[in-house]
Structures are given as structure tokens and as C-alpha cells.
Design a protein around this motif. Sequence first.
Motif, mmCIF file in Angstrom:
data_model
loop_
_atom_site.group_PDB
_atom_site.id
_atom_site.type_symbol
_atom_site.label_atom_id
_atom_site.label_comp_id
_atom_site.label_asym_id
_atom_site.label_seq_id
_atom_site.Cartn_x
_atom_site.Cartn_y
_atom_site.Cartn_z
ATOM 1 N N ASN A 1 44.794 54.829 46.429
ATOM 2 C CA ASN A 1 43.963 53.633 46.577
ATOM 3 C C ASN A 1 43.253 53.293 45.271
ATOM 4 O OD1 ASN A 1 41.996 55.584 46.425
ATOM 5 N ND2 ASN A 1 41.425 55.486 48.576
ATOM 6 N N GLY A 2 42.240 52.461 45.360
ATOM 7 C CA GLY A 2 41.526 52.054 44.149
ATOM 8 C C GLY A 2 40.857 53.222 43.441
ATOM 9 N N HIS A 3 40.319 54.145 44.218
ATOM 10 C CA HIS A 3 39.707 55.327 43.600
ATOM 11 C C HIS A 3 40.731 56.100 42.768
ATOM 12 C CE1 HIS A 3 36.382 54.488 46.313
ATOM 13 N NE2 HIS A 3 35.683 55.494 45.816
ATOM 14 N N PHE B 1 30.390 49.239 43.079
ATOM 15 C CA PHE B 1 31.672 49.685 42.534
ATOM 16 C C PHE B 1 31.565 50.067 41.067
ATOM 17 C CE2 PHE B 1 32.788 47.739 46.517
ATOM 18 C CZ PHE B 1 33.648 48.698 47.034
ATOM 19 N N THR C 1 32.615 43.960 44.471
ATOM 20 C CA THR C 1 32.810 43.547 45.856
ATOM 21 C C THR C 1 31.554 43.721 46.694
ATOM 22 O OG1 THR C 1 34.909 44.616 45.400
ATOM 23 C CG2 THR C 1 34.657 43.681 47.575
ATOM 24 N N ASP D 1 37.932 46.866 36.077
ATOM 25 C CA ASP D 1 38.312 47.022 37.484
ATOM 26 C C ASP D 1 38.523 45.635 38.086
ATOM 27 O OD1 ASP D 1 38.161 47.052 40.291
ATOM 28 O OD2 ASP D 1 36.672 48.644 40.376
ATOM 29 N N GLN E 1 45.677 46.378 48.286
ATOM 30 C CA GLN E 1 45.255 45.982 49.643
ATOM 31 C C GLN E 1 44.263 44.826 49.683
ATOM 32 O OE1 GLN E 1 44.073 48.603 48.030
ATOM 33 N NE2 GLN E 1 42.066 49.260 48.721
ATOM 34 N N LYS E 2 44.097 44.142 48.564
ATOM 35 C CA LYS E 2 43.150 43.019 48.584
ATOM 36 C C LYS E 2 43.931 41.738 48.298
ATOM 37 C CE LYS E 2 39.495 46.269 48.063
ATOM 38 N NZ LYS E 2 38.240 46.708 47.489
HETATM 39 C C1 PLP Z 1 37.906 48.001 46.992
HETATM 40 C C2 PLP Z 1 37.404 48.254 45.637
HETATM 41 C C3 PLP Z 1 37.452 49.529 45.048
HETATM 42 C C4 PLP Z 1 37.868 50.755 45.778
HETATM 43 O O1 PLP Z 1 39.157 50.721 46.227
HETATM 44 P P1 PLP Z 1 39.619 51.829 47.291
HETATM 45 O O2 PLP Z 1 41.027 51.434 47.576
HETATM 46 O O3 PLP Z 1 38.711 51.712 48.466
HETATM 47 O O4 PLP Z 1 39.535 53.148 46.653
HETATM 48 C C5 PLP Z 1 37.025 49.644 43.751
HETATM 49 N N1 PLP Z 1 36.546 48.605 43.056
HETATM 50 C C6 PLP Z 1 36.473 47.375 43.589
HETATM 51 C C7 PLP Z 1 35.928 46.248 42.774
HETATM 52 C C8 PLP Z 1 36.885 47.162 44.899
HETATM 53 O O5 PLP Z 1 36.794 45.953 45.454
#
Ligand code: PLP
Length: 402
Positions: free
Chosen positions: A69-71, A96, A149, A176, A201-202
Motif C-alpha cells: 500500500n502507500g506505506h 500524512f 488527505t 507523496d 487505490q485512490k
Molecule cells: C492514503 C494515503 C497514504 C497511505 O496510503 P496507505 O495505502 O493507506 O498506506 C499516504 N499518503 C497520502 C497522501 C494518502 O492519501
Amino acid sequence: MPKLSNLSQGRGYLAIPGPSVMPEAVLNAMHRPAPNIYAGEIVDMMPPLMEDLRRIAGTQHHVAMYIGNGHAAWEASLSNVVAPGDKVLVPATGRFGHGWGDAATGIGADVEVMDFGLQSTMDIDQIADRLEADTNHEIKAVLAVHVDTSTSVVNDIAGLRAALDAADHPALLMVDCIASFACDRFEMDNWGADVMVTACQKGLMVPPGVSFVFFNDRAAAVRDAMPRVSRFWDWTPRANPEEFYQYHCGTAPTHHIYGLRAALDMIHDEGLEAVWQRHETLARAVWAACDAWGAEGDLSLNIADPALRSHAVTALRLKAPQATELRDWVEGNIGLTLGIGLGMAPKGSPESHGFFRLGHMGHVNGQMIMGMLGGIEAGMSALGIKRGSGALEAAAKVIGGA
Ligand SMILES: *Cc1c(COP(=O)(O)O)cnc(C)c1O
């Protein structure tokens, strides 16, 4: 508890800022048996996939894909260019920013946070002063979140680049774009980002599970000078694979590749400029409604200046506990799920029930936004939440182009 007159059957709208609404085309593309991962279609799909991702990022340079994921993308990016003891500067404008900084702490970096609070953008002048003061160039990277976010602020990445250049500072500019990718305009090369991270996923409309790190040659040179980079996070073989398995350092995320292909085709068919424009118009409709509601009562937009608001997510304030009551009502009664407030107040505290967020990223259109706003109007009406009138008309005018 749901009442007899519950109206939540039918297609729901998950209006949280990720995971976003999954298009049928994406889900259908994923609904298939596992492919052979040693030859054939899935192997041929990767090069054009990487090319299309680069196009959305606005970069001619490199991209590495990660199962995670994002992490994971945070950690991947840091692992390639930040060694234990290296100093990184984190201008934080919400949860974030602090999160990425914390990831840097986790890999042993010396993290310096400049906290700009929860309702404003970065102050580029202050960052410029800090960079000017760093005459020994101890700061190795600046970790900036394009759209935070949690607060829904959008930060000026090109401005940050200009500050680095003006200070003649060699720190890498790392960005990011997890919330903003394919929602808010972002141009990696033109804006001078050295590293950019995002996830699927966004704005990319794919179930959570893969993420991406884009990097230019300057960042690649920093990676090459690292004392060590762990095998799994190393972006070099992923970005320049000699064998298919190297794209993913092991088994490919087969079904995500199919889903991503469908999503990228949708973005391509609509056109990236049109995708950004759609997000902007839908965001303006949301803001118009919120402005009208906010004319009386307690609702307000977390970011006051429209020029500093993301087009992907809107953070809102309401009198506690009305935000939680409203979220509960629309989810329980009409099939609409709104985002929780994140990082605005200690979790579970009385104040935390005064914040919520609207996700309007990815596979979202005019009728969905009008439905979401109408649903919020219904919820506020049912709960007797004081608000200004004319919100839906104001949004309709934006949607209608008036
Ligand atoms: C959603 C998000 C993350 C984290 O992503 P995960 O998939 O939940 O790990 C990090 N930075 C921003 C700006 C986000 O919107």
C-alpha cells in the motif's frame, strides 16, 4: 438501528478518500483465473503499463512497482535514498506528512519536522530560510505531501523546487502523490520532483495492493551511492528488469495488473486533462454546497482558500458530535459512507466527532456528487443540524456549468 423506512438498499457510494469507488471495468478485468507468470500476456502487459503510469506522473524517467500500500511506497522510496543517520526535512500539513516522517524515523533517519498545522499549506518562505541555513547541506531529502488527505490541503511542489534551487541545495525533493495521483494536476518533471510515490487505490480506482515509486536520474545516482539497499525495496531491478519476476521481486500481483490495465485505459480514453478537469468541477460543486450550508450554523471547510484545496478530497468541520452523527445517519439510512476526520483531534476524544471528509476521487461523476450532497442534506435535515439553505442549487449550478 435501521428504521422501517430504511433507504440504504441499492448501490452504495463509498465517499471516503480511499479506497475509492471501483469501476465495474476494473473489477471485471480482475475476475479471471490466474495467468501463467512465466510467459504470455501478463509478461507483455508490463512495459506499456509502466509507460502509461509515467505519462500520468508527467515523467520521462523511471518507475518501480511494489506489492504493498502507500506505506510500502513510503518505505520503498526512503530505503533507496535515505541511509540511517541521514537528515530529512518534513514540511507537514497534516497526518500524512507526519506519517511519512515517521516512516523515515523507522529506517533510522534524523527527521526534522516543520509543522504547518492542520489548516494551511506549507510556508515556502520558511522552508527556503531553513534550506539557506543548511550551508553544510546536511538535509538529504525534503519529504513533501502534495495533497494531505487528512486536511485536504494541496501544496505547491513547483514552489518547493524553486526554493531548493534558489538555495542551491542538493536535497532530493520527494513527493507523496498518493491522494492526488490522477485527481489533482501533478507534473513530476516540469515541477522538478526527484522522487514521487503513489498507490493504486485512490485516483487509480484499483483495489488496494500495489504502489509505485517514480524517480529521476538524480535520485538514481543517490541510490547508487547508498551503503546498502535491501533487495526487496531496491528500485533498480524493478525499474530495469532483465527478467519478468524482477518487476515485482517475486510473483507478480497478477490480478492487480489486469485491474490496473483497465483503469489506465479508462483514464486514457477520458484523457488526463479531462480527468483533472472533472475532479475540479466536482470539487467546486462540493465546495459550493458546503459554502451554502456554512452560511448558517457550524459547518465549515477545513481549508478556507479554494486555491489551496485538493480536488480529490474535502475535509470539513462541524460541531462535535454532529459530524459523527451525520456519518452514522447517512451510512445507516441511505447507503452513503463518508470519511472520518483523520488526525484532527485525538482519536475517540469528544472533539474528534466534529470532523469528517468527503472523498471525490477516481470513478466519480456528477450524479454521484449530487447524490452525495443530497444525502448529506437529508442527514442534516433528519438530525436537525443547523445550516444555510440553497446548497443543492449552488452545487447544481456548478455541475450544470452555469
Ligand atoms: C492514503 C494515503 C497514504 C497511505 O496510503 P496507505 O495505502 O493507506 O498506506 C499516504 N499518503 C497520502 C497522501 C494518502 O492519501
